[in-house]
Design an enzyme around this catalytic site. Sequence first.
Site, mmCIF file in Angstrom:
data_model
loop_
_atom_site.group_PDB
_atom_site.id
_atom_site.type_symbol
_atom_site.label_atom_id
_atom_site.label_comp_id
_atom_site.label_asym_id
_atom_site.label_seq_id
_atom_site.Cartn_x
_atom_site.Cartn_y
_atom_site.Cartn_z
ATOM 1 N N GLY A 148 -3.467 3.793 -7.558
ATOM 2 C CA GLY A 148 -2.068 3.538 -7.214
ATOM 3 C C GLY A 148 -1.136 4.699 -7.506
ATOM 4 N N HIS B 206 -11.904 -4.631 -13.265
ATOM 5 C CA HIS B 206 -10.891 -3.697 -12.744
ATOM 6 C C HIS B 206 -10.053 -3.174 -13.910
ATOM 7 C CE1 HIS B 206 -7.509 -2.057 -10.574
ATOM 8 N NE2 HIS B 206 -8.280 -2.042 -9.505
ATOM 9 N N GLY C 247 -7.095 -0.252 -2.534
ATOM 10 C CA GLY C 247 -5.936 -1.065 -2.916
ATOM 11 C C GLY C 247 -4.844 -0.967 -1.866
ATOM 12 N N GLY C 248 -3.829 -0.134 -2.127
ATOM 13 C CA GLY C 248 -2.646 -0.024 -1.268
ATOM 14 C C GLY C 248 -2.946 0.082 0.218
ATOM 15 N N ASN D 84 -8.813 -4.580 -1.874
ATOM 16 C CA ASN D 84 -8.304 -5.312 -3.045
ATOM 17 C C ASN D 84 -6.796 -5.436 -2.890
ATOM 18 O OD1 ASN D 84 -7.580 -6.243 -5.556
ATOM 19 N ND2 ASN D 84 -8.124 -4.355 -6.655
ATOM 20 N N TRP D 85 -6.351 -6.601 -2.487
ATOM 21 C CA TRP D 85 -4.916 -6.785 -2.191
ATOM 22 C C TRP D 85 -4.070 -6.849 -3.451
ATOM 23 C CZ3 TRP D 85 -4.563 -11.225 2.003
ATOM 24 C CH2 TRP D 85 -5.328 -10.860 3.126
ATOM 25 N N LYS D 86 -4.708 -7.066 -4.581
ATOM 26 C CA LYS D 86 -3.981 -7.247 -5.854
ATOM 27 C C LYS D 86 -2.954 -8.370 -5.699
ATOM 28 C CE LYS D 86 -5.060 -2.514 -6.933
ATOM 29 N NZ LYS D 86 -4.754 -1.299 -7.660
ATOM 30 N N GLU E 88 -13.759 3.977 -10.283
ATOM 31 C CA GLU E 88 -12.317 4.107 -10.052
ATOM 32 C C GLU E 88 -11.691 4.865 -11.216
ATOM 33 O OE1 GLU E 88 -10.852 0.846 -7.175
ATOM 34 O OE2 GLU E 88 -10.688 0.060 -9.188
#
Length: 262
Positions: free
Chosen positions: A180, A102, A241-242, A9-11, A174
């Site tokens: 994050g 999300h 994510g990150g 998930n690149w956001k 999550e």
Amino acid sequence: MRRKIIAGNWKMNNTLPEATSLVEGILNGLEQSTNITNRDLLDIVLAPPYPYLNLCKDLIKGKQGIYIAAQNCYSEEKGAYTGEVSAAMISSIGAKYVIIGHSERRNYFRENSQMLMKKVDLALKNNLRPIFCIGELIHERQSERHFKVVRQQLADTVFLMKENDFRRIIIAYEPVWAIGTGLTATPEQAQEMHSFIRQLIGVKFGRKTINNISILYGGSCNAANAASLFAMPDVDGGLIGGASLKAGDFVSMIETLSNTNK
Ligand code: PGA
């Protein structure tokens, strides 16, 4: 059978050149890797921002087992909703998945259960598989209400679905306090919640469905801690994510997941 799935998930990250080189880096890494086993049991999903969906779809063309996801879709079919993107549009470019619910969408954009279910409905109608996110806040875990909260989130949303539709869902657990923040759930905490969710699915939809639903873990999952999380029997993969923004790290997590026995 439960599939192993790893989704990046690149956001809201990456410019067009950065997006291109990230996908190329992942594809090169996968091609060069000698450490991926049972590739056919594993789905790799990339969730770039909307403007790059089509580009990413083109870049992965002809690559087996790699799919594109949108990070969101709108809760109406089409029309005068300036700035929004529909499930039909996402599907029409060839994406196969969409992330729904999300915690950042629930929190910053005030998306409630009713809205999320409209999105899930539209996603399924347009042949997109929802990656549906649930998870508790820090104060809910500290006051030991995390099981109750997650059970309620399911009851208010995807547990309202018909069994056949529900089987097309992927659940992502999550814990919001881990997203994050660098604070990962311990493998034991993840396993405990995944197994709880799986039991609830069993009670609601029966044994056959339990074995069809993949449950992903998300929240500061990275190349260093993925092995211990993915080793847990009820953790079928990750929503990353990150760490999905670094090709090398993401490929290493793919290798790790491919080598787990489920
Ligand atoms: P993170 O994000 O890996 O950066 O914690 C996970 C997610 O929000 O899906």
